[in-house]
Design an enzyme around this catalytic site. Structure first.
Site, PDB file in Angstrom:
ATOM      1  N   ARG A  46      17.616 -17.766  39.835  1.00 49.94           N
ATOM      2  CA  ARG A  46      16.218 -17.711  40.282  1.00 49.94           C
ATOM      3  C   ARG A  46      15.975 -16.344  40.919  1.00 49.94           C
ATOM      4  O   ARG A  46      16.824 -15.837  41.642  1.00 49.94           O
ATOM      5  CB  ARG A  46      15.910 -18.807  41.317  1.00 49.94           C
ATOM      6  CG  ARG A  46      15.702 -20.187  40.723  1.00 49.94           C
ATOM      7  CD  ARG A  46      14.412 -20.311  39.908  1.00 49.94           C
ATOM      8  NE  ARG A  46      14.222 -21.636  39.343  1.00 49.94           N
ATOM      9  CZ  ARG A  46      14.613 -22.029  38.131  1.00 49.94           C
ATOM     10  NH1 ARG A  46      15.231 -21.175  37.326  1.00 49.94           N
ATOM     11  NH2 ARG A  46      14.390 -23.260  37.708  1.00 49.94           N
ATOM     12  N   HIS A  87      13.285 -14.642  31.494  1.00 47.75           N
ATOM     13  CA  HIS A  87      13.619 -16.064  31.690  1.00 47.75           C
ATOM     14  C   HIS A  87      13.847 -16.781  30.355  1.00 47.75           C
ATOM     15  O   HIS A  87      13.191 -17.773  30.050  1.00 47.75           O
ATOM     16  CB  HIS A  87      12.506 -16.758  32.485  1.00 47.75           C
ATOM     17  CG  HIS A  87      13.037 -17.897  33.323  1.00 47.75           C
ATOM     18  ND1 HIS A  87      12.652 -18.106  34.625  1.00 47.75           N
ATOM     19  CD2 HIS A  87      13.934 -18.889  33.048  1.00 47.75           C
ATOM     20  CE1 HIS A  87      13.282 -19.176  35.100  1.00 47.75           C
ATOM     21  NE2 HIS A  87      14.053 -19.665  34.156  1.00 47.75           N
ATOM     22  N   GLU A 115       8.152 -13.200  39.135  1.00 50.92           N
ATOM     23  CA  GLU A 115       8.010 -13.391  37.686  1.00 50.92           C
ATOM     24  C   GLU A 115       6.792 -14.196  37.279  1.00 50.92           C
ATOM     25  O   GLU A 115       6.313 -14.078  36.158  1.00 50.92           O
ATOM     26  CB  GLU A 115       9.274 -14.023  37.092  1.00 50.92           C
ATOM     27  CG  GLU A 115       9.510 -15.466  37.498  1.00 50.92           C
ATOM     28  CD  GLU A 115      10.729 -16.076  36.800  1.00 50.92           C
ATOM     29  OE1 GLU A 115      11.810 -15.479  36.862  1.00 50.92           O
ATOM     30  OE2 GLU A 115      10.583 -17.155  36.199  1.00 50.92           O
TER      31      GLU A 115
HETATM   32  P1  NAD Z   1      23.923 -27.219  39.525  1.00 47.44           P
HETATM   33  O1  NAD Z   1      23.144 -28.017  40.509  1.00 47.44           O
HETATM   34  O2  NAD Z   1      24.786 -27.939  38.513  1.00 47.44           O
HETATM   35  O3  NAD Z   1      24.875 -26.188  40.300  1.00 47.44           O
HETATM   36  C1  NAD Z   1      24.499 -25.438  41.397  1.00 47.44           C
HETATM   37  C2  NAD Z   1      25.751 -25.154  42.219  1.00 47.44           C
HETATM   38  O4  NAD Z   1      25.390 -24.266  43.273  1.00 47.44           O
HETATM   39  C3  NAD Z   1      26.380 -26.401  42.839  1.00 47.44           C
HETATM   40  O5  NAD Z   1      27.758 -26.454  42.566  1.00 47.44           O
HETATM   41  C4  NAD Z   1      26.116 -26.217  44.337  1.00 47.44           C
HETATM   42  O6  NAD Z   1      27.142 -26.774  45.160  1.00 47.44           O
HETATM   43  C5  NAD Z   1      26.085 -24.702  44.436  1.00 47.44           C
HETATM   44  N1  NAD Z   1      25.428 -24.215  45.638  1.00 47.44           N
HETATM   45  C6  NAD Z   1      24.394 -24.751  46.329  1.00 47.44           C
HETATM   46  N2  NAD Z   1      24.105 -23.988  47.401  1.00 47.44           N
HETATM   47  C7  NAD Z   1      24.974 -22.951  47.388  1.00 47.44           C
HETATM   48  C8  NAD Z   1      25.184 -21.840  48.229  1.00 47.44           C
HETATM   49  N3  NAD Z   1      24.447 -21.658  49.339  1.00 47.44           N
HETATM   50  N4  NAD Z   1      26.146 -20.972  47.901  1.00 47.44           N
HETATM   51  C9  NAD Z   1      26.921 -21.153  46.797  1.00 47.44           C
HETATM   52  N5  NAD Z   1      26.770 -22.203  45.958  1.00 47.44           N
HETATM   53  C10 NAD Z   1      25.816 -23.087  46.263  1.00 47.44           C
HETATM   54  O7  NAD Z   1      22.873 -26.286  38.791  1.00 47.44           O
HETATM   55  P2  NAD Z   1      23.015 -25.578  37.361  1.00 47.44           P
HETATM   56  O8  NAD Z   1      22.569 -26.518  36.296  1.00 47.44           O
HETATM   57  O9  NAD Z   1      24.345 -24.962  37.253  1.00 47.44           O
HETATM   58  O10 NAD Z   1      21.881 -24.459  37.490  1.00 47.44           O
HETATM   59  C11 NAD Z   1      21.983 -23.418  38.435  1.00 47.44           C
HETATM   60  C12 NAD Z   1      20.665 -22.718  38.542  1.00 47.44           C
HETATM   61  O11 NAD Z   1      20.411 -22.022  37.307  1.00 47.44           O
HETATM   62  C13 NAD Z   1      19.447 -23.643  38.704  1.00 47.44           C
HETATM   63  O12 NAD Z   1      19.223 -23.963  40.068  1.00 47.44           O
HETATM   64  C14 NAD Z   1      18.322 -22.813  38.138  1.00 47.44           C
HETATM   65  O13 NAD Z   1      17.752 -22.087  39.192  1.00 47.44           O
HETATM   66  C15 NAD Z   1      19.013 -21.838  37.189  1.00 47.44           C
HETATM   67  N6  NAD Z   1      18.633 -22.023  35.778  1.00 47.44           N
HETATM   68  C16 NAD Z   1      18.191 -20.931  35.084  1.00 47.44           C
HETATM   69  C17 NAD Z   1      17.845 -21.064  33.751  1.00 47.44           C
HETATM   70  C18 NAD Z   1      17.368 -19.886  32.938  1.00 47.44           C
HETATM   71  O14 NAD Z   1      16.748 -20.083  31.875  1.00 47.44           O
HETATM   72  N7  NAD Z   1      17.625 -18.658  33.346  1.00 47.44           N
HETATM   73  C19 NAD Z   1      17.934 -22.323  33.119  1.00 47.44           C
HETATM   74  C20 NAD Z   1      18.420 -23.399  33.856  1.00 47.44           C
HETATM   75  C21 NAD Z   1      18.764 -23.247  35.191  1.00 47.44           C
END
Ligand code: NAD
Length: 335
Positions: A233, A294, A262
């Site tokens: 994000r 994105h 964005e």
């Molecule tokens: P997820 O919930 O499976 O994993 C997130 C991880 O981050 C978890 O393991 C959590 O414990 C960890 N976390 C939370 N707070 C933290 C902190 N302060 N420091 C370190 N780690 C921390 O999520 P995901 O499916 O892996 O997705 C991750 C992110 O990717 C989403 O939140 C979204 O913002 C982003 N995303 C982007 C796209 C894209 O098209 N670019 C698509 C999907 C998701």
């Protein structure tokens, strides 16, 4: 039959959902859902939104007064929804928690490899019949240390790819994963990860705690010349500090699929318009910065998964079923 208003609809969303269910009635709006567009929700049971729709307290109050009882996110992240307000106004929030995490991980890989081997420059050069290699020296990933911040679904998928490339993987997550430890991912504290990594890739969600997790102070803790990749994000990164770090050459390169501001830019063709955002304009002219708008999620496989889960979410909402895709206050700390 539930009436659902789709917001931020692109051509591909309409194509995907138009005939996807005969159990619900869909209307597609191109505009984002925000305070100015609340009136469009009148008479709908639910809204279906994407990453840049803004569901703050006033919007949730407004749509709830219009009869809306469901916010269905066509994405995993839910940082754009005020969950407390949704709870107060009895509006259910359902999301698509996972749609091919590999798609985003593979996009992070594509960005990393492009910067490491300067293929963005080579592509343009060769098209101009310039076959010189001068200034195209890259670096080998094998043997490098890659720091993963957030080892959830996407972070883990990225670790699995990287482990096959002979990289040393260090990671920071509040909840380390046993599966990743078995893959030789070395969990460390955040400062150590910043300090040791040649490449840092962000995969944690945006929360009040992770807002600007990459700021001036943490950039200063990174190795000189390191690469930063953000496919998570935009607001995880303080853009001004990153621009300063690129100008001072402390930060070696940057790849972003997401950007702090964005919502005013991405998912639109602005090629005939004047870009008034000076920060993205500055980033766009660095030779060592790669920006995609994105598109990490944007594969046919992900779209199919998003469609299936979203239709299931509509069904569960209509039938009053519990759902594992429910987003509730408990998922974030300060709700
Ligand atoms: P997820 O919930 O499976 O994993 C997130 C991880 O981050 C978890 O393991 C959590 O414990 C960890 N976390 C939370 N707070 C933290 C902190 N302060 N420091 C370190 N780690 C921390 O999520 P995901 O499916 O892996 O997705 C991750 C992110 O990717 C989403 O939140 C979204 O913002 C982003 N995303 C982007 C796209 C894209 O098209 N670019 C698509 C999907 C998701």
């Amino acid at each position: 039959m539930s009436k659902i208003a789709f917001f931020s609809t692109q051509v591909y969303d309409r194509k995907l959902f138009e005939n996807a269910s005969d159990k619900h009635d869909f209307e597609f709006f191109e505009t984002r859902l925000r305070a100015q567009t609340i009136n469009l929700t009148n008479g709908y049971d639910g809204v279906c939104v994407f990453v840049n729709d803004k569901l703050e307290e006033d919007v949730i109050r407004g749509i709830s007064e219009n009869g809306v009882k469901l916010i269905a996110l066509r994405c995993a992240g839910f940082n754009n929804v005020d969950l407390k307000a949704a709870n107060n106004y009895n509006v259910r929030v359902l999301r698509v928690p996972a749609y091919s995490p590999e798609a985003v991980a593979e996009h992070a890989l594509a960005l990393m490899m492009t910067l490491a081997r300067k293929t963005h420059k080579a592509y343009n050069r060769v098209r101009d019949s310039n076959f010189s290699l001068v200034n195209l020296t890259g670096f080998t990933i094998h043997g490098k240390t890659i720091g993963i911040i957030g080892t959830g679904q996407i972070g883990q998928a990225f670790c699995r790819i990287l482990s096959g490339m002979g990289a040393k993987i260090v990671a920071y997550d509040k909840y380390p994963s046993d599966a990743m430890k078995k893959l030789d991912v070395d969990y460390k504290d955040m400062d150590e990860v910043l300090h040791e990594s040649d490449i840092i890739s962000l995969h944690c969600p945006l929360t009040p705690e992770t807002h600007h997790i990459i700021n001036e102070k943490n950039l200063g803790k990174m190795k000189k010349g390191a690469m930063l990749i953000n496919t998570s994000r935009g607001k995880l990164v303080d853009t001004l500090s990153v621009i300063d770090a690129l100008k001072s050459e402390h930060l070696g390169s940057l790849a972003i699929d997401v950007y702090e501001e964005e919502e005013k830019l991405f998912f639109r063709d602005l090629s005939e318009k004047i870009i008034r955002d000076d920060q993205i304009s500055r980033l766009m002219i660095f030779p060592n910065v790669l920006i995609t708008a994105h598109q990490g999620f944007f594969t046919q496989e992900s779209l199919n998964q998003i469609k299936e889960t979203t239709i299931k979410n509509f069904d569960d909402f209509e039938n009053g079923n519990e759902s594992k895709n429910e987003v509730s206050c408990e998922l974030i700390k300060d709700c």
